[in-house]
Design a protein around this motif. Structure first.
Motif, PDB file in Angstrom:
ATOM      1  N   ASP A 115      -3.853  -5.763  21.394  1.00  0.00           N
ATOM      2  CA  ASP A 115      -3.837  -6.565  22.610  1.00  0.00           C
ATOM      3  C   ASP A 115      -2.417  -7.061  22.874  1.00  0.00           C
ATOM      4  N   LEU A 116      -2.051  -7.126  24.145  1.00  0.00           N
ATOM      5  CA  LEU A 116      -0.702  -7.543  24.515  1.00  0.00           C
ATOM      6  C   LEU A 116      -0.750  -8.572  25.634  1.00  0.00           C
ATOM      7  N   GLU A 117       0.362  -9.296  25.766  1.00  0.00           N
ATOM      8  CA  GLU A 117       0.533 -10.217  26.884  1.00  0.00           C
ATOM      9  C   GLU A 117       1.550  -9.608  27.846  1.00  0.00           C
ATOM     10  N   GLY A 118       1.207  -9.555  29.136  1.00  0.00           N
ATOM     11  CA  GLY A 118       2.084  -8.941  30.126  1.00  0.00           C
ATOM     12  C   GLY A 118       2.570  -9.919  31.167  1.00  0.00           C
ATOM     13  N   GLU A 119       3.630  -9.528  31.846  1.00  0.00           N
ATOM     14  CA  GLU A 119       4.173 -10.310  32.955  1.00  0.00           C
ATOM     15  C   GLU A 119       4.243  -9.403  34.182  1.00  0.00           C
ATOM     16  N   LEU A 120       3.506  -9.765  35.216  1.00  0.00           N
ATOM     17  CA  LEU A 120       3.483  -8.990  36.447  1.00  0.00           C
ATOM     18  C   LEU A 120       4.517  -9.526  37.427  1.00  0.00           C
ATOM     19  N   THR A 121       5.336  -8.622  37.969  1.00  0.00           N
ATOM     20  CA  THR A 121       6.249  -8.956  39.061  1.00  0.00           C
ATOM     21  C   THR A 121       5.807  -8.180  40.288  1.00  0.00           C
ATOM     22  N   PHE A 122       5.565  -8.903  41.383  1.00  0.00           N
ATOM     23  CA  PHE A 122       5.014  -8.285  42.585  1.00  0.00           C
ATOM     24  C   PHE A 122       5.927  -8.603  43.772  1.00  0.00           C
ATOM     25  N   PRO A 123       6.677  -7.603  44.268  1.00  0.00           N
ATOM     26  CA  PRO A 123       7.527  -7.834  45.439  1.00  0.00           C
ATOM     27  C   PRO A 123       6.712  -7.693  46.725  1.00  0.00           C
ATOM     28  N   LEU A 124       7.039  -8.495  47.715  1.00  0.00           N
ATOM     29  CA  LEU A 124       6.369  -8.429  49.016  1.00  0.00           C
ATOM     30  C   LEU A 124       7.322  -7.906  50.080  1.00  0.00           C
ATOM     31  N   PRO A 125       6.790  -7.287  51.139  1.00  0.00           N
ATOM     32  CA  PRO A 125       7.656  -6.867  52.249  1.00  0.00           C
ATOM     33  C   PRO A 125       8.327  -8.074  52.896  1.00  0.00           C
ATOM     34  N   ASP A 126       9.427  -7.838  53.578  1.00  0.00           N
ATOM     35  CA  ASP A 126      10.135  -8.911  54.268  1.00  0.00           C
ATOM     36  C   ASP A 126       9.204  -9.582  55.275  1.00  0.00           C
ATOM     37  N   GLY A 127       9.226 -10.915  55.295  1.00  0.00           N
ATOM     38  CA  GLY A 127       8.431 -11.668  56.252  1.00  0.00           C
ATOM     39  C   GLY A 127       7.002 -11.913  55.834  1.00  0.00           C
ATOM     40  N   ALA A 128       6.593 -11.377  54.669  1.00  0.00           N
ATOM     41  CA  ALA A 128       5.203 -11.531  54.225  1.00  0.00           C
ATOM     42  C   ALA A 128       5.013 -12.849  53.472  1.00  0.00           C
ATOM     43  N   THR A 129       3.791 -13.373  53.521  1.00  0.00           N
ATOM     44  CA  THR A 129       3.442 -14.617  52.839  1.00  0.00           C
ATOM     45  C   THR A 129       2.154 -14.420  52.053  1.00  0.00           C
ATOM     46  N   VAL A 130       2.158 -14.808  50.776  1.00  0.00           N
ATOM     47  CA  VAL A 130       0.961 -14.676  49.946  1.00  0.00           C
ATOM     48  C   VAL A 130      -0.144 -15.582  50.476  1.00  0.00           C
ATOM     49  N   CYS A 131      -1.368 -15.051  50.585  1.00  0.00           N
ATOM     50  CA  CYS A 131      -2.514 -15.856  51.023  1.00  0.00           C
ATOM     51  C   CYS A 131      -3.695 -15.720  50.078  1.00  0.00           C
ATOM     52  N   GLY A 132      -3.553 -14.925  49.014  1.00  0.00           N
ATOM     53  CA  GLY A 132      -4.647 -14.787  48.070  1.00  0.00           C
ATOM     54  C   GLY A 132      -4.197 -14.103  46.797  1.00  0.00           C
ATOM     55  N   TYR A 133      -4.889 -14.402  45.707  1.00  0.00           N
ATOM     56  CA  TYR A 133      -4.563 -13.835  44.405  1.00  0.00           C
ATOM     57  C   TYR A 133      -5.834 -13.793  43.560  1.00  0.00           C
ATOM     58  N   GLY A 134      -5.976 -12.759  42.761  1.00  0.00           N
ATOM     59  CA  GLY A 134      -7.138 -12.666  41.891  1.00  0.00           C
ATOM     60  C   GLY A 134      -6.828 -11.842  40.660  1.00  0.00           C
ATOM     61  N   LEU A 135      -7.588 -12.079  39.600  1.00  0.00           N
ATOM     62  CA  LEU A 135      -7.413 -11.366  38.335  1.00  0.00           C
ATOM     63  C   LEU A 135      -8.800 -10.979  37.822  1.00  0.00           C
ATOM     64  N   ASP A 136      -8.927  -9.781  37.267  1.00  0.00           N
ATOM     65  CA  ASP A 136     -10.254  -9.350  36.827  1.00  0.00           C
ATOM     66  C   ASP A 136     -10.659 -10.041  35.536  1.00  0.00           C
ATOM     67  N   ILE A 137     -11.918 -10.468  35.510  1.00  0.00           N
ATOM     68  CA  ILE A 137     -12.523 -11.067  34.326  1.00  0.00           C
ATOM     69  C   ILE A 137     -13.863 -10.378  34.120  1.00  0.00           C
ATOM     70  N   ASP A 138     -14.010  -9.748  32.967  1.00  0.00           N
ATOM     71  CA  ASP A 138     -15.226  -8.979  32.666  1.00  0.00           C
ATOM     72  C   ASP A 138     -15.499  -7.927  33.740  1.00  0.00           C
ATOM     73  N   GLY A 139     -14.429  -7.298  34.220  1.00  0.00           N
ATOM     74  CA  GLY A 139     -14.574  -6.197  35.161  1.00  0.00           C
ATOM     75  C   GLY A 139     -14.696  -6.589  36.614  1.00  0.00           C
ATOM     76  N   GLU A 140     -14.720  -7.895  36.935  1.00  0.00           N
ATOM     77  CA  GLU A 140     -14.838  -8.355  38.315  1.00  0.00           C
ATOM     78  C   GLU A 140     -13.618  -9.185  38.701  1.00  0.00           C
ATOM     79  N   ILE A 141     -13.103  -8.957  39.924  1.00  0.00           N
ATOM     80  CA  ILE A 141     -11.964  -9.736  40.404  1.00  0.00           C
ATOM     81  C   ILE A 141     -12.421 -11.156  40.732  1.00  0.00           C
ATOM     82  N   VAL A 142     -11.775 -12.144  40.125  1.00  0.00           N
ATOM     83  CA  VAL A 142     -12.060 -13.551  40.391  1.00  0.00           C
ATOM     84  C   VAL A 142     -10.900 -14.114  41.201  1.00  0.00           C
ATOM     85  N   ASP A 143     -11.203 -14.639  42.390  1.00  0.00           N
ATOM     86  CA  ASP A 143     -10.170 -15.157  43.273  1.00  0.00           C
ATOM     87  C   ASP A 143      -9.682 -16.524  42.820  1.00  0.00           C
ATOM     88  N   ALA A 144      -8.398 -16.783  43.062  1.00  0.00           N
ATOM     89  CA  ALA A 144      -7.772 -18.047  42.702  1.00  0.00           C
ATOM     90  C   ALA A 144      -7.908 -19.053  43.833  1.00  0.00           C
TER      91      ALA A 144
END
Length: 259
Positions: free
Chosen positions: A58-87
């Motif tokens: 098992d490992l610990e990872g760091e995700l880097t996610f670039p967005l297009p110019d002018g974009a704004t994050v409005c949602g985020y989720g991570l899978d838990i037991d195979g299902e995406i759980v929204d933040a």
């Protein structure tokens, strides 16, 4: 005489890296799903990337996610037991307190933070040995105006520039590019790549530029285009939407816990 050396900013694709033997190692991209909804001059894009850990622990990872110019994050989720759980969106100081409490409990709280420019970073733990984790990032962005059309663009193929690229960055590009050049070991196309574009109904159908792989169909209240043929797609998605009349408006409603 003095000279000044400049370094070009290299834009890399979404990348999940881990530390192995004091080296930064990117994880393989196993699957990619992109869902785009366009209404008026605004696009809402949902990207789900599934990464694979080929190692024996098992490992610990760091995700880097670039967005297009002018974009704004409005949602985020991570899978838990195979299902995406929204933040949920909370104040930064409170988010840090909750994060540290959940880490002490042995739970991955999935904190998404802006780290510079329009790039976001989050910790992903655990990455199970010979297993997979999926991360969802959702953002809104304005369409560009070009030659009487509204244009949406999203990069697919990130090609490394010829200069100012480190060996680590080249590895990151290689992991992303492998998805677009699959071999016989990959699962069926529909399980490793999906692209769907929905455009609110107008009098004229929107256009997909740069490829004939897929086009829009009339689905009643919207134009819809979708494909699983990853190999034939161009370097970036380009959607041309005919200019709207002045009396058109777009309204979108969010739930109480959404971004």
């Amino acid at each position: 005489m003095s000279t000044t050396q400049t370094t070009t900013t290299v834009r890399v694709p979404p990348t999940l890296t881990v530390k192995l033997d004091e080296k930064t190692v990117p994880m393989a991209v196993h699957a990619l799903s992109i869902d785009i909804h366009i209404a008026g001059m605004i696009a809402r894009t949902t990207v789900v990337v599934t990464f694979e850990n080929p190692h024996d622990r098992d490992l610990e990872g760091e995700l880097t996610f670039p967005l297009p110019d002018g974009a704004t994050v409005c949602g985020y989720g991570l899978d838990i037991d195979g299902e995406i759980v929204d933040a949920s969106l909370v104040e930064k100081r409170k988010a840090r307190v909750v994060f540290e409490e959940e880490v002490r409990r042995g739970v991955d709280p999935g904190l998404l933070e802006q780290v510079g420019g329009n790039q976001f970073r989050t910790r992903v733990w655990p990455l199970p040995a010979h297993g997979r984790r999926s991360v969802k990032v959702e953002f809104v962005s304005p369409l560009d105006s070009r030659d009487g059309n509204s244009v949406y663009e999203f990069p697919l193929r990130f090609e490394p520039p010829q200069r100012d690229v480190s060996a680590e960055q080249r590895q990151q590009f290689a992991m992303w590019t492998a998805l677009f050049h699959p071999d016989a070991a990959f699962e069926p196309p529909s399980e490793r790549f999906r692209l769907r574009v929905t455009v609110a109904k107008g009098q004229t159908a929107p256009r997909v530029w740069g490829t004939e792989t897929f086009g829009f169909n009339d689905c009643g209240d919207a134009w819809v285009a979708e494909t699983c043929e990853v190999e034939k797609l161009p370097e970036k998605i380009q959607i041309g939407v005919p200019a709207l009349t002045g009396d058109c408006v777009a309204v979108e409603q969010f739930g109480e816990d959404e971004f």
